[in-house]
Design an enzyme around this catalytic site. Sequence first.
Site, PDB file in Angstrom:
ATOM      1  N   SER A 208       6.555  -1.853 -10.285  1.00  0.00           N
ATOM      2  CA  SER A 208       6.799  -0.446  -9.938  1.00  0.00           C
ATOM      3  C   SER A 208       6.179  -0.143  -8.580  1.00  0.00           C
ATOM      4  O   SER A 208       5.837  -1.063  -7.832  1.00  0.00           O
ATOM      5  CB  SER A 208       6.222   0.456 -11.032  1.00  0.00           C
ATOM      6  OG  SER A 208       6.671   1.771 -10.860  1.00  0.00           O
ATOM      7  N   ASN A 209       6.024   1.119  -8.258  1.00  0.00           N
ATOM      8  CA  ASN A 209       5.384   1.501  -6.989  1.00  0.00           C
ATOM      9  C   ASN A 209       4.541   2.753  -7.190  1.00  0.00           C
ATOM     10  O   ASN A 209       4.460   3.290  -8.290  1.00  0.00           O
ATOM     11  CB  ASN A 209       6.448   1.702  -5.907  1.00  0.00           C
ATOM     12  CG  ASN A 209       7.440   2.780  -6.299  1.00  0.00           C
ATOM     13  OD1 ASN A 209       7.090   3.938  -6.500  1.00  0.00           O
ATOM     14  ND2 ASN A 209       8.702   2.393  -6.453  1.00  0.00           N
ATOM     15  N   ARG A 210       3.913   3.223  -6.126  1.00  0.00           N
ATOM     16  CA  ARG A 210       2.910   4.286  -6.241  1.00  0.00           C
ATOM     17  C   ARG A 210       3.479   5.707  -6.187  1.00  0.00           C
ATOM     18  O   ARG A 210       2.730   6.667  -6.102  1.00  0.00           O
ATOM     19  CB  ARG A 210       1.894   4.158  -5.113  1.00  0.00           C
ATOM     20  CG  ARG A 210       1.047   2.924  -5.200  1.00  0.00           C
ATOM     21  CD  ARG A 210       0.014   2.925  -4.076  1.00  0.00           C
ATOM     22  NE  ARG A 210      -0.636   1.643  -3.977  1.00  0.00           N
ATOM     23  CZ  ARG A 210      -1.606   1.238  -4.788  1.00  0.00           C
ATOM     24  NH1 ARG A 210      -2.026   2.035  -5.750  1.00  0.00           N
ATOM     25  NH2 ARG A 210      -2.148   0.050  -4.646  1.00  0.00           N
ATOM     26  N   ALA A 276      11.509   6.841  -5.220  1.00  0.00           N
ATOM     27  CA  ALA A 276      11.215   5.537  -4.617  1.00  0.00           C
ATOM     28  C   ALA A 276      11.827   4.485  -5.533  1.00  0.00           C
ATOM     29  O   ALA A 276      11.181   3.995  -6.460  1.00  0.00           O
ATOM     30  CB  ALA A 276       9.718   5.348  -4.489  1.00  0.00           C
TER      31      ALA A 276
END
Length: 401
Positions: A208-210, A276
Amino acid sequence: MQLKGKRILLGVTGSIAAYKIPMLARLLIKEGAEVKVLLTTSAADFVTPHTLSVITGNPVYSSFYSHDGVWNNHVELGLWADLMVIAPASAHSMAKMAHGLCDNLLLSVYLSARCPVMLAPAMDADMFSHPATQENLKRLKKSGHEIIGPGTGELASGLTGWGRMEEPEFIFGKIILHFSFQKDFYQKKVLITCGPTRESIDPVRFLSNRSSGKMGIALALEFENRGGDVTLIAGPGVQKPESFSGKFISVESASDMYQTCMENFPDAEIIIMAAAVADFTIAAPAKEKIKKSKGESFILNLSPAPDILSEMGKKKRKKQFLAGFALESNNELKNAVNKLEKKNLDMIVLNSINDAGAGFESDSNKITIIGRSKKKNSFPLKLKKEVAKDIADYIKKNHHA
Ligand code: CTP
């Protein structure tokens, strides 16, 4: 005195929640509004016209004729109001409103009113979840009415669930919001995505991402407050904002987001991809938890995830406005302009990870908006809710539908 000079018609229908309406009327009066109340016969079983008349300083209207035989002109009352708030809105009254029935004064005023209408439903949980009620709510929403709640909690029936009228303070807050924003996106269909996506590696792990989803949420609230009919598609970990009354859809992976976006895309007039989205997904997620083998490295096989924005760019109709975000670390302007062109966008919002206080997780952002003409509009570091306003203002100026 935020409501000074505002004329508000309060329609009260038959539900136990009607006992809370004097509180709402009082809050409105204290804020400077002029309030007139319409009461149905069954509402008068739960709250007296005398109480509401004393609080508002106006007569309370229940039937087509007053006791002295004077006709209560429903068209005049409808035209008088800047806003009509029906609270509580019972299942029965909403059914009648959804179908244009007008067998009492309140409903006749509703049909004659030209002003915006807000409804705060109140009923038992099963009545609320019944397909007929849900269908009626959809129709009323389609007419451009703002539906406030209902909330969840204890109900008069003794059950617990959805159907509780929102508290007077909450409804009051919505009314204040209504008057504090210009309704320049009234009934515009806006599709916004936010947050990260999650690509499963095995049943317990993911990539995943932030992204926190804060920018997309700020945009959803801004467009909703300005009258937009907003659908927010949110990645995992993003909670539905309490004050948001639009459609909220939670998704997990890039491919879920792709599918949900494509279903909602044809109806949307303004689309903003603030999510995102993963560029890569796991080619073959393991069905069981992957075990480590001592000392050996592990290679993840990635395959490209669908590029949602590019796909939308290909399918875009003339009247649709398509906006994307670009989070860059180098060659920021060049990369953003490339994305604008490659994905056939009407606008791209550039933010750089090199700017302190901007980007993921932060409450603020520093953006540059680039439109089709490639002209750059740079803004200073601001709170995300102010950034959302700048983006909405830009779209207002540049979307010629
Ligand atoms: N986007 C998308 N689907 C993807 C990846 C990105 O719809 N699979 C959208 C994002 O929501 C954003 C825009 O495309 O609005 C640009 O995303 P970004 O990650 O900056 O660019 P990419 O096109 O993924 O290119 P790169 O990662 O190579 O910079």
